[in-house]
Each structure stands twice: as C-alpha cells, then as structure tokens.
Design an enzyme around this catalytic site. Sequence first.
Site, PDB file in Angstrom:
ATOM      1  N   ARG A 134     111.392  14.769  79.055  1.00  0.00           N
ATOM      2  CA  ARG A 134     110.605  13.545  78.790  1.00  0.00           C
ATOM      3  C   ARG A 134     109.635  13.820  77.646  1.00  0.00           C
ATOM      4  O   ARG A 134     109.422  12.995  76.785  1.00  0.00           O
ATOM      5  CB  ARG A 134     109.858  13.082  80.046  1.00  0.00           C
ATOM      6  CG  ARG A 134     108.856  11.975  79.750  1.00  0.00           C
ATOM      7  CD  ARG A 134     108.369  11.197  80.965  1.00  0.00           C
ATOM      8  NE  ARG A 134     108.220  11.975  82.160  1.00  0.00           N
ATOM      9  CZ  ARG A 134     107.250  12.887  82.395  1.00  0.00           C
ATOM     10  NH1 ARG A 134     106.316  13.100  81.473  1.00  0.00           N
ATOM     11  NH2 ARG A 134     107.221  13.546  83.523  1.00  0.00           N
ATOM     12  N   TYR A 136     110.165 -12.476  67.743  1.00  0.00           N
ATOM     13  CA  TYR A 136     111.335 -12.259  68.604  1.00  0.00           C
ATOM     14  C   TYR A 136     110.929 -12.600  70.044  1.00  0.00           C
ATOM     15  O   TYR A 136     109.849 -12.196  70.501  1.00  0.00           O
ATOM     16  CB  TYR A 136     111.801 -10.800  68.482  1.00  0.00           C
ATOM     17  CG  TYR A 136     112.734 -10.396  69.587  1.00  0.00           C
ATOM     18  CD1 TYR A 136     113.982 -10.991  69.717  1.00  0.00           C
ATOM     19  CD2 TYR A 136     112.363  -9.438  70.530  1.00  0.00           C
ATOM     20  CE1 TYR A 136     114.820 -10.641  70.752  1.00  0.00           C
ATOM     21  CE2 TYR A 136     113.204  -9.086  71.563  1.00  0.00           C
ATOM     22  CZ  TYR A 136     114.440  -9.702  71.664  1.00  0.00           C
ATOM     23  OH  TYR A 136     115.275  -9.373  72.693  1.00  0.00           O
ATOM     24  N   ASP A 170     107.413  -4.941  62.446  1.00  0.00           N
ATOM     25  CA  ASP A 170     108.728  -4.828  63.075  1.00  0.00           C
ATOM     26  C   ASP A 170     109.754  -4.935  61.950  1.00  0.00           C
ATOM     27  O   ASP A 170     109.959  -5.998  61.368  1.00  0.00           O
ATOM     28  CB  ASP A 170     108.902  -5.952  64.106  1.00  0.00           C
ATOM     29  CG  ASP A 170     110.237  -5.871  64.831  1.00  0.00           C
ATOM     30  OD1 ASP A 170     111.187  -5.305  64.261  1.00  0.00           O
ATOM     31  OD2 ASP A 170     110.323  -6.390  65.963  1.00  0.00           O
ATOM     32  N   LYS A 208     119.846  -2.343  66.503  1.00  0.00           N
ATOM     33  CA  LYS A 208     120.398  -3.214  65.462  1.00  0.00           C
ATOM     34  C   LYS A 208     120.939  -2.384  64.297  1.00  0.00           C
ATOM     35  O   LYS A 208     121.856  -1.612  64.486  1.00  0.00           O
ATOM     36  CB  LYS A 208     119.331  -4.236  65.054  1.00  0.00           C
ATOM     37  CG  LYS A 208     118.634  -4.921  66.255  1.00  0.00           C
ATOM     38  CD  LYS A 208     119.592  -5.749  67.053  1.00  0.00           C
ATOM     39  CE  LYS A 208     119.119  -6.337  68.367  1.00  0.00           C
ATOM     40  NZ  LYS A 208     117.885  -5.968  68.988  1.00  0.00           N
TER      41      LYS A 208
HETATM   42  C1  LIG Z   1     113.165  -8.181  65.733  1.00  0.00           C
HETATM   43  C2  LIG Z   1     113.343  -7.525  67.069  1.00  0.00           C
HETATM   44  N1  LIG Z   1     112.365  -6.744  67.544  1.00  0.00           N
HETATM   45  C3  LIG Z   1     112.470  -6.142  68.763  1.00  0.00           C
HETATM   46  C4  LIG Z   1     113.581  -6.328  69.563  1.00  0.00           C
HETATM   47  C5  LIG Z   1     113.638  -5.677  70.918  1.00  0.00           C
HETATM   48  O1  LIG Z   1     114.481  -4.573  70.894  1.00  0.00           O
HETATM   49  P1  LIG Z   1     115.430  -4.101  72.132  1.00  0.00           P
HETATM   50  O2  LIG Z   1     116.361  -5.236  72.442  1.00  0.00           O
HETATM   51  O3  LIG Z   1     116.082  -2.880  71.574  1.00  0.00           O
HETATM   52  O4  LIG Z   1     114.506  -3.807  73.267  1.00  0.00           O
HETATM   53  C6  LIG Z   1     114.629  -7.123  69.078  1.00  0.00           C
HETATM   54  C7  LIG Z   1     115.832  -7.339  69.919  1.00  0.00           C
HETATM   55  O5  LIG Z   1     116.619  -8.209  69.669  1.00  0.00           O
HETATM   56  C8  LIG Z   1     114.500  -7.740  67.811  1.00  0.00           C
HETATM   57  O6  LIG Z   1     115.467  -8.528  67.313  1.00  0.00           O
END
Ligand SMILES: Cc1ncc(COP(=O)(O)O)c(C=O)c1O
Length: 387
Positions: free
Chosen positions: A56, A109, A182, A207
């Site tokens: 961890r 998001y 992000d 992604k």
């Molecule tokens: C722009 C963005 N940020 C954060 C996330 C969250 O990531 P995760 O689905 O890997 O938890 C997503 C998921 O679709 C996203 O599109």
Amino acid sequence: MSGQQHRHKSGFETRAIHAGYEPDAATGAVIPPIYATSTYKQDGVGGLRGGYEYSRSANPTRAALEGNIAALEEGERGFAFASGLAAEDTLIRSVCRPGDHAVIPDDAYGGTYRLFDKVEKVWGLDHSPAPVSDVAAVRAAIRPGETKLVWVETPTNPMLNIGDIEALAAVAHDAGALLVVDNTFASPYLQQPLTLGADVVLHSTTKYCGGHSDVVGGALVVRDLELAEKVGFHQNAIGGVAGPFDAWLTLRGLRTLALRMDRHCDNAEKVVDFLVGHPKVAQVIYPGLAEHPGHEVATRQMKRYGGIVSFRVSGGEQHALDVCAATEVFTLGESLGGVESLIEHPGRMTHASVAGTDLEVPADLIRLSVGIETADDLLGDLERALG
Ligand SMILES: Cc1ncc(COP(=O)(O)O)c(C=O)c1O
C-alpha cells in the site's frame, strides 16, 4: 542515461518510454515486472531494500508508473490510484479541511460533481460552480480565506469548454488557493498544466493514458515537494492505490501515448471536417474550430485539440438517439480515450444525473471519442448513421 535524467532532459516520446524505470539490475528485463507482492523481506528489522516495506505504501511496478507520469507532466512527483475518483478524493483530503471551500467547473465531470456534492460536502467542504472559460466568474466564486482549491477541467466534458490555465493559476494563487487541472481529456501529450502554473494535475488514467479501455486508474502529479509530502501521506493513509497489474497496464499504455494521440487528433480533425456543413448537423463543437470560443486559448496551451468531438443534430433528441443506435464502427458506450471509437448520448448516458440542473446538456447532443481506426471507415459509419 538514468531515469532521473530522462525526467528533465529528453523529449516527450523518450520520457514516455524510458522514464521511471531502469532495466532490472538482476536480469536486465527491459520492462518492469508486475511485482505481485504485498510485502518485502527486510534485511534485519527496519532494513528495507529500496524503501519497500508494504505494497500500500509503495510497490516497484506502481513506482515505475508514478515516475513515468511525473516525467510526462514535468512534475516533482506522481501518485497512482485505483481510479480517477480515488485520486480526486485523496487530493481533496490532503489539501482541505472541514470549513474550507472549492471552486469547481459548472460543467464538471458528473462523478467529480457527485464527489463534491454528495461526499465532500457532508464532510464539511463546500463548493461553488463557475464556468472554466470565464476567469472573472472563477475569481468571483472564490471565498477569500476559505477557498483552498480552484478545480478546472480543460477541455470540459462534453461541451469542450476551455479554461486559460495561466490566468486561472494567477487567480487561484492571488487567493492563496491551489489550481488543480483535470488533464484527462488533453492527456500529458497535448497539454502540461504544471508548466503553465497549475499546482496539481489529475488524470483518470482510465482514458488516454491507459488508452486501451482495459484498466481503470487515476493519477496525481504535483509541482512542489511540500505538497508531494502531503499527498504521499494521504495516499498511504487512505489507501486507494493502483494495484501492480493495473499500474503495469497503464504504463504500457503511456509508452505509446504520443503516437495514439496524434492519430486520435488526425481522425478527429477528419470527423470535424466531415460534420461541419453536413445538412443533418446543427453544430459541431471542437476547440480546433476557429469559431470555438476557446480556440485562441486552446491554441496557446495545447499541442493539438484532442480526440473528442461533440455535435448537435438537426432533428432533435430522437434524431440524436437514432444516430447513436445506428453506428457500427463507433461503439455505443460510455468512457473515452481508448483506441476504439465510441459514441454516446450525454443527456441520457454520462450526464443523465445532471438533468434538470444548471449542468444539463442539450438533448440533441452527441459525443464522439474518435479512435485510431481507418479514418474512412469512421466517416462512412457516421454518414450512414446520420441518415
Ligand atoms: C474528466 C474526468 N475526470 C475524472 C474522471 C473519473 O475517473 P475514473 O472513472 O477513473 O474514476 C472521469 C471519468 O470519466 C473523467 O472523464
């Protein structure tokens, strides 16, 4: 050349392939092994080899990924998590305390919005939404003394709004807050927010970083050592870490990020050219279009404009649903950033939870994650589906 040198001196593609890992000293293995181990033999009590004690806290496969993504984002340290949301929660709790406040995108998001609204709020962290494309509105949403985080996505999902990272960093820093970007949609290949003044970069590595739709993961990269210490402590204390198998897959994806992103962008540009002026398309949303309101800022801070294209059809919601149901090469599905093209209806799928709120998206909107297939096959598929 050592991994450390790769972090600072080499080109992006070289760092993507070499940073974070040296061929194994014992065997010469060029690729880091998947260290499927929870614990490590100590040479006498407290005699740790390479600092490894328990997985961890640290694991060599995860460490390779963390070093690699830090090098790609030109940051001080990287941290890998079980998902993008696990990374977000860890960051928030590393920096904020009950009674603090964050500014978040008004088109964040949905999962990020839910995290702030349903989880962090209960814990005592308040938030205010503001459009990332409007620096004055972000400044106005800041509560002096209380705001600890200004949180930005650029481009945003699915409207592809663009935030000016340099200007937003100045606004955040004036207020004594950190700017978090992000960078999931752009990927480190197209945009490096830390070099523009951001303090933290966040990725859903699920992604483009992973890139093959075969692993869920998240990452944080921070610019300074003090913040790295806090995030490192919370990563271990909260425990939402990436496992070694997931870290290995993500690292494999990152090695080809540059090649994939260039092809995603090539294909997206062809799709945009095809959709613009198509009689059944009412509007195409892509930061690469001169008429996009964020075009100038995107041109300044991004290498290219990315693989996501949103568009509105002329025949209303039913037409949008019909198009989504009719494609064959574009797979109907959520998520994005993999090699395969995906199509979705944000209003009924990824953004259904924000219907009836200020975050609601147009009912005739379709979002494409343009993959790296043969471009003519993608255009032919859209032509047939548009009817
Ligand atoms: C722009 C963005 N940020 C954060 C996330 C969250 O990531 P995760 O689905 O890997 O938890 C997503 C998921 O679709 C996203 O599109």
